[in-house]
Design an enzyme around this catalytic site. Structure first.
Site, short mmCIF file in Angstrom:
data_model
loop_
_atom_site.label_atom_id
_atom_site.label_comp_id
_atom_site.label_asym_id
_atom_site.label_seq_id
_atom_site.Cartn_x
_atom_site.Cartn_y
_atom_site.Cartn_z
N LYS A 1 -6.12 3.48 9.37
CA LYS A 1 -5.31 4.51 8.73
C LYS A 1 -5.92 5.89 8.88
O LYS A 1 -5.21 6.89 9.04
CB LYS A 1 -5.11 4.16 7.26
CG LYS A 1 -4.27 2.91 7.04
CD LYS A 1 -4.13 2.56 5.58
CE LYS A 1 -3.25 1.32 5.42
NZ LYS A 1 -3.07 0.92 4.00
N SER B 1 0.80 -1.23 0.00
CA SER B 1 0.00 0.00 0.00
C SER B 1 0.83 1.27 0.00
O SER B 1 0.26 2.36 0.00
CB SER B 1 -0.93 0.01 1.21
OG SER B 1 -0.19 -0.01 2.42
#
Length: 611
Positions: free
Chosen positions: A554, A511
């Site tokens: 996140k 990611s």
């Protein structure tokens, strides 16, 4: 299907009556197999001495409102998890069977988020008996299916022991740590779990010790796991996974105030008026000491605080005990005798007119004591001397006791005195990221964090997947630079060094691809990245942005670092929309499909450039 009670000779629905010692025989039926056991058979004696199962299930409660109240009492937040459990209960209420046969719930999440306690709450809401056993590190199939009776020390499996303990046919069985099943020379327990959990097979579950089929179709199974990927696929295919991502700061504040602090204070025997833990102290405790997704570490720190408070209160009480003891020297009876002696001496002096003599004879003492018996009767009845002294003593004791109670206040400035130095510090290194530095978002076991990618070789304890992402990012960055600035020959003439702090922390995952490309382009074009911007997303060789996981973690990490803008892949828009409003509040989120969109956001016209 043969009921185990019938095979053992137990009357159905009764536990108190003695089993039928005569020959037990089941009438032949197309769907039943006839089994005959004799009272003299060793097998019959073993089974009767080992088990006394009840064939009648317990009454279930499908009241959704009651279940909602129980879940709210036991857990704060977790609205999506509670909603899924209530849906599960509602289906059981409306179904023709009145049960939810064939459903296996798997609660997945980091440690300390309340997976086991949620299973206990479900059992309480459904009015079912609760039984828990852990399979973490289990490597012997016999623990699940039982030992054969040919072995010394043979025992039934866990499910037979469960039915024996709870005494009902429909308990809620919580199987903990199902992702940590082992595999040894004694077989594969994960494969043995298939017969236990599969609704098509557990109606005729065969325990090796009993060697008799047992109906487990009425049992509700709830499993817990930390990492779903570690569960074998055939076993995972039979489960319905409910993910518990963790708690945000606001939820931890409410849990600490309403649950953890109250429970710990009562356990330590401290009164509410003796201590005050401010909201600022709890916030500092959560942000600087307990950033984990769960609240187990937070509970440990709160217990540590109250242990130190208890020690302070005990020390204060011990220091004031001598002063109180000195006040209590004079007892009421002694005070009465001393008062009578003084009055008798004064009465004798007034009659004789002589000075008191220290060395008095035995006769004088006897006369004085006789007169002393009549003197106290002349005192006023409403003001006895002994009651006055006792009253004064009690007042002094009460005043001393009130002085010893000093309220202990725990605030953010003195929180370090109770729990030590902060474990975590600010994740944000730069107020404004310099050229070549970009902030990324990462998922961690603690619930997510921010990381910086610096371009100046490839260092920083990177895993193989992340190294591959860096290679892809280098290729894509060269192509984009050639498109945006054809005359820029930075990559052709320079050796690139890409670093991901902190160097001692292992990192892996795809990611960070878009973050690496942005860092490379920033150093190549000498442009600053937009202030307070963080991004995450996997990038292909053609520049497409692929979805990632851990959106909630996140996002929470970005808020903790005062990030104002976030870039997510477009495929994760649904995950972001499902977040609570207080998590999304104040964030400018951009959803992108390809890297050119990220370039426009990160290097806008309003950004300052440096040469």
């Amino acid at each position: 299907m043969i009921s185990l009670g019938q095979v053992l000779g137990f009357p159905i629905g009764s536990r108190s009556e003695k089993p039928n010692m005569s020959n037990t025989s089941i009438p032949p039926s197309p769907s039943l197999v006839t089994i005959t056991l004799y009272s003299c058979s060793p097998l019959t004696k073993i089974l009767r001495s080992s088990l006394n199962l009840v064939e009648i299930p317990s009454d279930e409660n499908f009241d959704v409102l009651r279940a909602q109240q129980i879940l709210d009492e036991d857990h704060y937040g977790l609205a999506d998890v509670k909603e899924r459990i209530l849906e599960f209960i509602a289906v059981g209420k409306l179904s023709l069977r009145g049960t939810y046969q064939g459903k296996i719930i798997c609660l997945s999440g980091p440690p300390g988020v309340g997976k086991t306690s949620i299973g206990r709450s479900i059992a309480r809401a459904l009015n079912r008996k609760f039984f828990r056993f852990s399979v973490g590190g289990l490597s012997d199939v016999a623990e699940i299916k039982g030992h054969r009776r040919t072995y010394i020390g043979a025992m039934p499996g866990k499910m037979v022991q469960c039915l024996k303990n709870v005494g009902t046919a429909n308990p809620l069985v919580l199987i903990d740590e199902v992702d940590k099943l082992g595999r040894g020379h004694a077989g594969d327990p994960a494969s043995a779990m298939l017969e236990l959990l599969d609704p098509e097979q557990n109606a005729n579950f065969l325990d090796h010790y009993l060697d008799v089929p047992i109906d487990l179709s009425k049992v509700l199974f709830v499993c817990t796991a930390n990492v779903v990927e570690m569960i074998p696929n055939p076993l995972l295919d039979r489960m319905e996974v409910i993910t518990i991502a963790g708690y945000i700061t606001d939820e931890k504040m409410h849990i600490a105030r309403d649950y953890l602090e109250k429970t710990t204070r009562e356990a330590c025997g401290i009164k509410p008026e003796e201590v005050e833990v401010t909201d600022a102290a709890l916030l500092a405790l959560i942000e600087n000491y307990c950033r984990e997704a769960g609240v187990r570490n937070l509970q440990k720190h709160i217990e540590k605080i109250y242990r130190k408070i208890a020690l302070l209160l005990v020390r204060q009480g011990a220091s004031n005990e001598p002063a109180i003891a000195e006040v209590q020297v004079v007892e009421p009876e002694e005070a009465l005798v001393e008062c009578a002696d003084d009055l008798s001496i004064k009465a004798v002096e007034s009659e004789t007119g002589a000075e008191p003599v220290e060395d008095s004879s035995h006769e004088q003492t006897t006369d004085t004591s006789i007169e002393a018996d009549t003197v106290p009767t002349d005192l006023p009845a409403d003001q006895p001397s002994d009651s006055k002294d006792v009253t004064d003593t009690k007042k002094i004791q009460e005043s001393e006791a009130t002085k010893t109670i000093e309220k202990v206040v725990v605030d953010s400035p003195n929180i370090a005195d109770f729990v030590g130095k902060p474990v975590f510090h600010a994740e944000r290194i730069y107020d404004r990221t310099p050229i070549g530095v970009v902030m990324g978002l990462a998922w961690t076991a603690m619930g997510g964090s921010t990381l910086y990618i610096e371009t100046s070789q490839l260092t920083g304890q990177l895993g193989d997947v992340m190294k591959e992402s860096a290679q892809i990012a280098h290729i894509v960055a060269r192509a984009i630079l050639l498109e945006k600035e054809p005359d820029n020959l930075y990559f052709a003439n320079s050796k690139v060094h890409l670093h991901v702090p902190a160097g001692a922390t292992p990192k892996d995952g795809p990611s960070a691809g878009c973050t690496m490309i942005t860092s490379l382009l920033s150093i190549a074009t000498k442009k600053l990245v937009k202030k307070d911007l963080a991004m995450t997303g996997e990038v292909t060789l053609t520049g497409k942005i692929l979805p990632i996981g851990g959106v909630k973690e996140k996002t929470i990490a970005a808020r903790r670092s005062d990030v104002k803008a976030i870039i997510f892949p477009s495929a994760n828009k649904r995950d972001f929309d499902e977040l609570a409003e207080n998590v999304k509040e104040g964030l400018d989120v951009h959803f992108v499909d390809e890297y050119n969109q990220i370039f426009d956001v990160a290097f806008g016209d309003d950004q300052n450039t440096g040469k």
